[in-house]
Structures are given as structure tokens and as C-alpha cells.
Design an enzyme around this catalytic site. Structure first.
Site, PDB file in Angstrom:
ATOM      1  N   CYS A   1     -11.124   3.141   0.103  1.00 41.18           N
ATOM      2  CA  CYS A   1      -9.707   3.402   0.377  1.00 41.18           C
ATOM      3  C   CYS A   1      -9.386   2.573   1.601  1.00 41.18           C
ATOM      4  CB  CYS A   1      -9.470   4.882   0.658  1.00 41.18           C
ATOM      5  SG  CYS A   1      -7.832   5.239   1.325  1.00 41.18           S
ATOM      6  N   THR A   2      -8.304   1.819   1.537  1.00 38.55           N
ATOM      7  CA  THR A   2      -8.011   0.874   2.618  1.00 38.55           C
ATOM      8  C   THR A   2      -7.646   1.582   3.927  1.00 38.55           C
ATOM      9  OG1 THR A   2      -5.758   0.700   1.765  1.00 38.55           O
ATOM     10  CG2 THR A   2      -7.346  -0.994   1.078  1.00 38.55           C
TER      11      THR A   2
ATOM     12  N   CYS B   1      -4.513  -1.266  -2.052  1.00 36.70           N
ATOM     13  CA  CYS B   1      -4.679   0.176  -2.266  1.00 36.70           C
ATOM     14  C   CYS B   1      -5.592   0.367  -3.470  1.00 36.70           C
ATOM     15  CB  CYS B   1      -3.303   0.785  -2.544  1.00 36.70           C
ATOM     16  SG  CYS B   1      -3.364   2.520  -2.989  1.00 36.70           S
ATOM     17  N   ASN B   2      -6.736   0.986  -3.252  1.00 36.49           N
ATOM     18  CA  ASN B   2      -7.665   1.237  -4.370  1.00 36.49           C
ATOM     19  C   ASN B   2      -7.069   2.210  -5.381  1.00 36.49           C
ATOM     20  OD1 ASN B   2     -10.714   0.306  -3.403  1.00 36.49           O
ATOM     21  ND2 ASN B   2      -9.372   0.794  -1.714  1.00 36.49           N
ATOM     22  N   THR B   3      -6.379   3.218  -4.886  1.00 36.45           N
ATOM     23  CA  THR B   3      -5.847   4.265  -5.766  1.00 36.45           C
ATOM     24  C   THR B   3      -4.867   3.663  -6.773  1.00 36.45           C
ATOM     25  OG1 THR B   3      -6.024   5.681  -3.830  1.00 36.45           O
ATOM     26  CG2 THR B   3      -4.862   6.597  -5.720  1.00 36.45           C
TER      27      THR B   3
ATOM     28  N   TYR C   1      -0.888   8.502  -2.443  1.00 35.89           N
ATOM     29  CA  TYR C   1      -1.057   8.213  -3.871  1.00 35.89           C
ATOM     30  C   TYR C   1      -2.191   9.046  -4.472  1.00 35.89           C
ATOM     31  CZ  TYR C   1       2.001   4.059  -4.123  1.00 35.89           C
ATOM     32  OH  TYR C   1       3.073   3.207  -4.144  1.00 35.89           O
TER      33      TYR C   1
ATOM     34  N   ASP D   1       0.870  -1.193   0.000  1.00 38.55           N
ATOM     35  CA  ASP D   1       0.000   0.000   0.000  1.00 38.55           C
ATOM     36  C   ASP D   1       0.900   1.233   0.000  1.00 38.55           C
ATOM     37  OD1 ASP D   1      -2.333   1.629   0.208  1.00 38.55           O
ATOM     38  OD2 ASP D   1      -2.166   1.703   2.379  1.00 38.55           O
TER      39      ASP D   1
HETATM   40  N1  DGL Z   1      -4.830   3.282   0.865  1.00 41.71           N
HETATM   41  C1  DGL Z   1      -4.971   3.878  -0.410  1.00 41.71           C
HETATM   42  C2  DGL Z   1      -6.255   3.416  -1.101  1.00 41.71           C
HETATM   43  O1  DGL Z   1      -6.804   2.372  -0.797  1.00 41.71           O
HETATM   44  C3  DGL Z   1      -4.845   5.365  -0.623  1.00 41.71           C
HETATM   45  C4  DGL Z   1      -4.223   6.356   0.217  1.00 41.71           C
HETATM   46  C5  DGL Z   1      -3.372   7.334  -0.572  1.00 41.71           C
HETATM   47  O2  DGL Z   1      -3.873   8.357  -1.077  1.00 41.71           O
HETATM   48  O3  DGL Z   1      -2.169   7.054  -0.664  1.00 41.71           O
HETATM   49  O4  DGL Z   1      -6.720   4.052  -2.004  1.00 41.71           O
END
Ligand code: DGL
Length: 265
Positions: free
Chosen positions: A192-193, A75-77, A43, A11
Site C-alpha cells: 500500500c503506497t 494505489c495498490n487497492t 479505497y 491515489d
Molecule cells: N494507497 C492505497 C494503496 O496503495 C490505499 C489506501 C486506501 O485504502 O485508500 O493501496
């Protein structure tokens, strides 16, 4: 005794720990390498090209160094962009984390669902496509948060995070004419995780009760399916935590519960 599988979980920061926690429950026998790309966090503030150029070679280096049996992009992003690039580049199973729009729209009773993610995730073509394929007539509101991932990191690191700051990021998810509107939002996808790290506070600060959809248990089931039957819990199955910034950190007490009680080296 068979060698425990190595699972690499990646992540941008500490959010993937919410996915790790579920995978550890499903596979307590595995060896875990958790990588927080904190040198590039958040991210959500980077462009699509920057994220692809960062993540694809970095994951390649991590595969080289740790020889995992499976990689989870927690990480979704990143997942909404890089999964096909990773699968083209490296021959091992990858599991991604993408907004749980389908289950949310299936379970919503008011047919009003919000997707709370980073600004990057809600802008993605991938996310728009999930809505057009799986909204099933629900009205879906996309809410891009600029700050919530950083607030979650700060809270987990023991810093004081004000309720007002969390509530401000959350407010646009709540669509409808107050608690008595029968058509108000009843389901919020945590896309977002990082956000499940704040679940208790999100629940407390919500203007009315909703179902929060966290895909981590489904991701853990997918990982367990791909790895096949678990061996017995093994002493060798340790855990490592890597911060790409190489910054020293003093988070061991906060991190240990996510690793099922193991102290990550
Ligand atoms: N944990 C990340 C997600 O699931 C994003 C956090 C970030 O912006 O880095 O999207």
C-alpha cells in the site's frame, strides 16, 4: 526548449506521494499533477465494483482536464482492479502499483515473506495470482490492514498517532518463533503506497529487523523508460495538487519535500 511532459499521479489519498517522490527524482523536468481522491478515501473499505465505477470515469475526467502524457495509479487497492479497464478506455500509457511479491520472494533468505496491504488488496484475485506465479516456494502471509493507511494520513497531517496502534496492524506480519527462529519472516512487502510514509516507525516497532520492500523506485524507473530521455530541468515544470473533496488543506510544508522542493499549486 521542449515542453516538459505532464505526469498525473493518482491515489485515494496521500500515499501516492511516496511514489511521486521517486518519480520526481527520476524526472525532475516533468510537470506533476497529483490527485488525492480523498472524497472516496479509504479505497480499502470499498467493494471491487465500487472502486471500478469510481476510478475509471474519474481518471477519464482528469485526462480530459489535464492532458497528461502518462498516468500513474499510485494505489495498490485500485491498480489490482482497474488497470485493464483504464487501458481499454483511454489511449495513453498507464503505470500501476501492485504488490512487489516477485522481488520479495527472490531476496528472502528464510523463505518467509509477508504482504502488508489494505484488506481489499490482499483479497484480490490479482494478488493471489502473483503469489501462485512468483512465490517460488516461499511461504507468503497476506496481512490485510484496516487502519494503517488512515494512520499514515493522520501522521503526515501532523496528528498524534500512537505506537500501539501501528504495532497492532503490523504484528501479524511477523511469523516465527521470535528473534532466534532461523525460519522467521525476513521480508515484508509494503503493498500500500501509504505505508512507506510510516517507514521509520514501522522499522522501530518491528519485533525483529526485516527488509521492507517498497516498489516506488521500480515504478519510477518504469515511468522514466516509458517517457524516454529527460530534458533539462525547466522552470515551467510546476506541480499541482488536487483533492477531490475540495476541502481546504494546510499541508504545504509536509507536501513540498515529496514534490522535490516545489510548492504545489
Ligand atoms: N494507497 C492505497 C494503496 O496503495 C490505499 C489506501 C486506501 O485504502 O485508500 O493501496
Amino acid at each position: 526548449m521542449p515542453t516538459p511532459p505532464t505526469i498525473l499521479i493518482f491515489d485515494s489519498g496521500l500515499g501516492g506521494l511516496t511514489v511521486l517522490r521517486e518519480i520526481v527524482r527520476a524526472r525532475p523536468d516533468a510537470h506533476y499533477v497529483y490527485v488525492a481522491d480523498d472524497a472516496f478515501f479509504p479505497y480499502g473499505h470499498h467493494t471491487e465494483d465500487e472502486i471500478i465505477a469510481r476510478v475509471v470515469p474519474l481518471v477519464g475526467e482528469l485526462i480530459e482536464a489535464h492532458a497528461p502524457d502518462l498516468v500513474v495509479i499510485a494505489c495498490n487497492t485500485a491498480s489490482t482492479l482497474v488497470m485493464s479497464h483504464l487501458r481499454d478506455a483511454y489511449r495513453l500509457p498507464f503505470v500501476g502499483t501492485v504488490p512487489a511479491i516477485k522481488p520479495a520472494c527472490i531476496s528472502s533468505r528464510t523463505r518467509r515473506v509477508s504482504v502488508l496491504g489494505t484488506r481489499g488488496t490482499v483479497k484480490r484475485e490479482y494478488t493471489r495470482k502473483l503469489i501462485s506465479d512468483f512465490a517460488q516456494g516461499c511461504e507468503v502471509t497476506l496481512v490485510g490492514s484496516g487502519e494503517l493507511a488512515s494512520l499514515a494520513e493522520a501522521a503526515l497531517s501532523g496528528q498524534r498517532v500512537r505506537d500501539e496502534d501501528i504495532a497492532a496492524e503490523l504484528a501479524p506480519c511477523f511469523v516465527g518463533d521470535g528473534a532466534n527462529d532461523p525460519a522467521r519472516t525476513d521480508t515484508v512487502v509494503l503493498a500500500c503506497t501509504h505505508y512507506p510514509l510510516l517507514l521509520e516507525r514501522l522499522t522501530r516497532l518491528a519485533p525483529w529487523p526485516v527488509d521492507w520492500i517498497d516498489p516506488a523506485p521500480a515504478i519510477a524507473r518504469r515511468v522514466a523508460d516509458l517517457l524516454g530521455p529527460a530534458g533539462s530541468e525547466s522552470d515551467e515544470a510546476g506541480a499541482e495538487m488536487i483533492f477531490t473533496s475540495k476541502r481546504p488543506h494546510a499541508l504545504t510544508d509536509a507536501l513540498t519535500p515529496f514534490f522535490g522542493g516545489r510548492v504545489p499549486a
